[in-house]
Write a protein that holds these residues in place. Sequence first.
Motif, PDB file in Angstrom:
ATOM      1  N   VAL A   8      -3.732  -1.619   4.664  1.00  0.00           N
ATOM      2  CA  VAL A   8      -2.938  -2.603   5.393  1.00  0.00           C
ATOM      3  C   VAL A   8      -3.451  -4.015   5.098  1.00  0.00           C
ATOM      4  N   GLU A   9      -4.754  -4.204   5.236  1.00  0.00           N
ATOM      5  CA  GLU A   9      -5.327  -5.543   5.035  1.00  0.00           C
ATOM      6  C   GLU A   9      -5.245  -5.977   3.578  1.00  0.00           C
ATOM      7  N   GLN A  10      -5.431  -5.044   2.653  1.00  0.00           N
ATOM      8  CA  GLN A  10      -5.354  -5.387   1.232  1.00  0.00           C
ATOM      9  C   GLN A  10      -3.936  -5.824   0.859  1.00  0.00           C
ATOM     10  N   PHE A  11      -2.948  -5.109   1.376  1.00  0.00           N
ATOM     11  CA  PHE A  11      -1.558  -5.461   1.067  1.00  0.00           C
ATOM     12  C   PHE A  11      -1.209  -6.833   1.629  1.00  0.00           C
ATOM     13  N   LYS A  12      -1.618  -7.109   2.861  1.00  0.00           N
ATOM     14  CA  LYS A  12      -1.336  -8.424   3.444  1.00  0.00           C
ATOM     15  C   LYS A  12      -1.978  -9.533   2.621  1.00  0.00           C
ATOM     16  N   ALA A  13      -3.207  -9.314   2.200  1.00  0.00           N
ATOM     17  CA  ALA A  13      -3.897 -10.320   1.382  1.00  0.00           C
ATOM     18  C   ALA A  13      -3.210 -10.487   0.031  1.00  0.00           C
ATOM     19  N   LEU A  32       3.192  -4.960  -6.463  1.00  0.00           N
ATOM     20  CA  LEU A  32       1.759  -5.159  -6.292  1.00  0.00           C
ATOM     21  C   LEU A  32       1.077  -3.798  -6.216  1.00  0.00           C
ATOM     22  N   GLU A  33      -0.160  -3.722  -6.679  1.00  0.00           N
ATOM     23  CA  GLU A  33      -0.852  -2.425  -6.683  1.00  0.00           C
ATOM     24  C   GLU A  33      -0.946  -1.839  -5.281  1.00  0.00           C
ATOM     25  N   SER A  34      -1.303  -2.671  -4.304  1.00  0.00           N
ATOM     26  CA  SER A  34      -1.407  -2.166  -2.933  1.00  0.00           C
ATOM     27  C   SER A  34      -0.028  -1.805  -2.376  1.00  0.00           C
ATOM     28  N   GLY A  35       1.002  -2.563  -2.780  1.00  0.00           N
ATOM     29  CA  GLY A  35       2.363  -2.251  -2.341  1.00  0.00           C
ATOM     30  C   GLY A  35       2.839  -0.913  -2.874  1.00  0.00           C
ATOM     31  N   ARG A  36       2.471  -0.627  -4.112  1.00  0.00           N
ATOM     32  CA  ARG A  36       2.873   0.659  -4.684  1.00  0.00           C
ATOM     33  C   ARG A  36       2.161   1.822  -3.981  1.00  0.00           C
ATOM     34  N   LYS A  37       0.943   1.620  -3.557  1.00  0.00           N
ATOM     35  CA  LYS A  37       0.244   2.663  -2.805  1.00  0.00           C
ATOM     36  C   LYS A  37       0.961   2.965  -1.493  1.00  0.00           C
ATOM     37  N   ILE A  38       1.495   1.927  -0.861  1.00  0.00           N
ATOM     38  CA  ILE A  38       2.273   2.142   0.367  1.00  0.00           C
ATOM     39  C   ILE A  38       3.567   2.879   0.036  1.00  0.00           C
ATOM     40  N   TRP A  39       4.225   2.479  -1.035  1.00  0.00           N
ATOM     41  CA  TRP A  39       5.471   3.106  -1.485  1.00  0.00           C
ATOM     42  C   TRP A  39       5.292   4.604  -1.714  1.00  0.00           C
ATOM     43  N   LEU A  40       4.121   4.955  -2.262  1.00  0.00           N
ATOM     44  CA  LEU A  40       3.852   6.340  -2.662  1.00  0.00           C
ATOM     45  C   LEU A  40       2.951   7.072  -1.670  1.00  0.00           C
ATOM     46  N   TYR A  41       2.781   6.545  -0.471  1.00  0.00           N
ATOM     47  CA  TYR A  41       1.824   7.104   0.477  1.00  0.00           C
ATOM     48  C   TYR A  41       2.116   8.597   0.674  1.00  0.00           C
ATOM     49  N   GLU A  89       0.539  -5.165  11.481  1.00  0.00           N
ATOM     50  CA  GLU A  89      -0.289  -5.760  12.532  1.00  0.00           C
ATOM     51  C   GLU A  89       0.224  -5.224  13.857  1.00  0.00           C
ATOM     52  N   ASN A  90      -0.552  -5.361  14.912  1.00  0.00           N
ATOM     53  CA  ASN A  90      -0.087  -4.966  16.233  1.00  0.00           C
ATOM     54  C   ASN A  90       1.072  -5.880  16.633  1.00  0.00           C
ATOM     55  N   VAL A  91       2.224  -5.294  16.916  1.00  0.00           N
ATOM     56  CA  VAL A  91       3.417  -6.092  17.214  1.00  0.00           C
ATOM     57  C   VAL A  91       3.324  -6.655  18.632  1.00  0.00           C
ATOM     58  N   GLN A  92       3.477  -7.971  18.757  1.00  0.00           N
ATOM     59  CA  GLN A  92       3.326  -8.663  20.030  1.00  0.00           C
ATOM     60  C   GLN A  92       4.684  -8.968  20.661  1.00  0.00           C
ATOM     61  N   PRO A  93       4.729  -9.074  21.990  1.00  0.00           N
ATOM     62  CA  PRO A  93       5.984  -9.463  22.651  1.00  0.00           C
ATOM     63  C   PRO A  93       6.502 -10.810  22.149  1.00  0.00           C
ATOM     64  N   PHE A  95       4.163  -9.036  10.815  1.00  0.00           N
ATOM     65  CA  PHE A  95       4.000  -8.583   9.432  1.00  0.00           C
ATOM     66  C   PHE A  95       4.389  -7.106   9.343  1.00  0.00           C
ATOM     67  N   SER A  96       5.310  -6.792   8.443  1.00  0.00           N
ATOM     68  CA  SER A  96       5.768  -5.403   8.306  1.00  0.00           C
ATOM     69  C   SER A  96       6.384  -5.217   6.932  1.00  0.00           C
ATOM     70  N   VAL A  97       6.548  -3.970   6.536  1.00  0.00           N
ATOM     71  CA  VAL A  97       7.233  -3.652   5.279  1.00  0.00           C
ATOM     72  C   VAL A  97       8.111  -2.435   5.508  1.00  0.00           C
ATOM     73  N   VAL A  98       9.338  -2.511   5.012  1.00  0.00           N
ATOM     74  CA  VAL A  98      10.251  -1.377   5.088  1.00  0.00           C
ATOM     75  C   VAL A  98      10.614  -0.953   3.672  1.00  0.00           C
ATOM     76  N   SER A  99      10.574   0.352   3.441  1.00  0.00           N
ATOM     77  CA  SER A  99      10.980   0.927   2.156  1.00  0.00           C
ATOM     78  C   SER A  99      12.164   1.854   2.407  1.00  0.00           C
ATOM     79  N   HIS A 100      13.048   1.948   1.421  1.00  0.00           N
ATOM     80  CA  HIS A 100      14.195   2.842   1.524  1.00  0.00           C
ATOM     81  C   HIS A 100      14.135   3.873   0.405  1.00  0.00           C
ATOM     82  N   TYR A 101      14.477   5.106   0.754  1.00  0.00           N
ATOM     83  CA  TYR A 101      14.390   6.227  -0.182  1.00  0.00           C
ATOM     84  C   TYR A 101      15.683   7.029  -0.139  1.00  0.00           C
TER      85      TYR A 101
END
Length: 403
Positions: A189-194, A221-230, A284-288, A372-378
């Motif tokens: 999570v932190e690597q992708f945000k960075a 991005l390398e970290s993004g692809r890891k999320i894509w393929l989690y 990240e923790n989603v805030q009100p 901060f969030s990411v959505v992927s579609h499959y």
Amino acid sequence: MSEVRCNPLEIANRPDQHRTFGLTAMRAWMVCPGRKPAHVAIEAGSHSVAFDARETCIELADGAWYVVFNIVTHLFPDGLLNVKLAVTLDDGSQVTFPERFLAVDNGGALAREVAEDLRAHGTPPILPRHVDSGHFPYGTGQAKAWFDFADTPQTPLSFDPSPDMETAHRHLEHWGFCVLPELLPADLVEQFKADVRAAIASGELHYVEGTSQRIHDAHRLESGRKIWLYPPVMRFLTDHFRDKPCACQTLTYINGSEQGAHQDTIHLTPYPAGFMAGVWVALENVQPDSGELFVYPGSHRTPRLRAAELGLEKVDVDYSSYAKFDAEIARMMEEGGYERHIYRAKAGQILVWHENLVHGGSVRINKEQTRFSVVSHYFAKGAVAYYDSRGEAASLEDLPNIA
């Protein structure tokens, strides 16, 4: 008069330029100063078709054109497929493009069922530039998503991570979404945000600071692809589709999207219905008041809205005509008594939604608070995948098998 120039045919919606599957968009570029395309002739295997150039050609500038058409590879046997393209110009001259060979690889039970439906419906093996829901046998075809017709037991509504995958599947079937048991690792999570921040700073990714703008293609991005393929996500979707999942896109948000209530179906459209899913990860923790994600539980069983049924034209950039779509969604939610629920996830939580679940982004009351969030579609590999609102074949990547 200047000489006509052209480039070879390419696959427009697959990263692999040789091996393909499903609905495949073909594209070629040509320059014919002082002239215009009049007719387009296409051959694919033993099938041939002629189109008026207005059905396939996009004018660029300075006499340049794109020629775009689609091949429904379900209707061809697996193996090599030769594709030929010739364009007749308005002065009667003809431009013949180099022949292109594709390696078709559909495979799988779902692809075979889809092929049978398309043949029975009379779907043409070669389609023009714009793809429409009318090309496919919604309502009459035999291929269906098993989970749309499953007799699911009463399942308590929950926004917490499911205790196990079986419970997650039941919750998705009953309510149209679920939260997976496993979190995305905190270091990823932190690597992708960075990495996203660094890519924005370098210009690799485009984003206007402080806006609700979506950031495209962070999966490169390398970290993004890891999320894509989690792997836990891949395993869940394989069980859900009962077919191999293929990745379509990623949309990354630093702030809440503020997108109105909608179904994905009209934008990311499968045949058969049901074979697309969204995977939303909180980074990240989603805030009100941050523009939280909201969902209407159970709304995945409302009618699917598609452009043709709503009388909407295909669009490119301007979606203002889709106010009609927004109004119909609002009507269905009110008349069906569906309740809007806010989802305040913890960092790393993974929510999966059914293609037809009505969802969106709340208004950002606190403009200083990120979300901060990411959505992927499959899509399922064996399905036909397209963007109904745009009339385009969907861009898909056939992912490696996940153990």
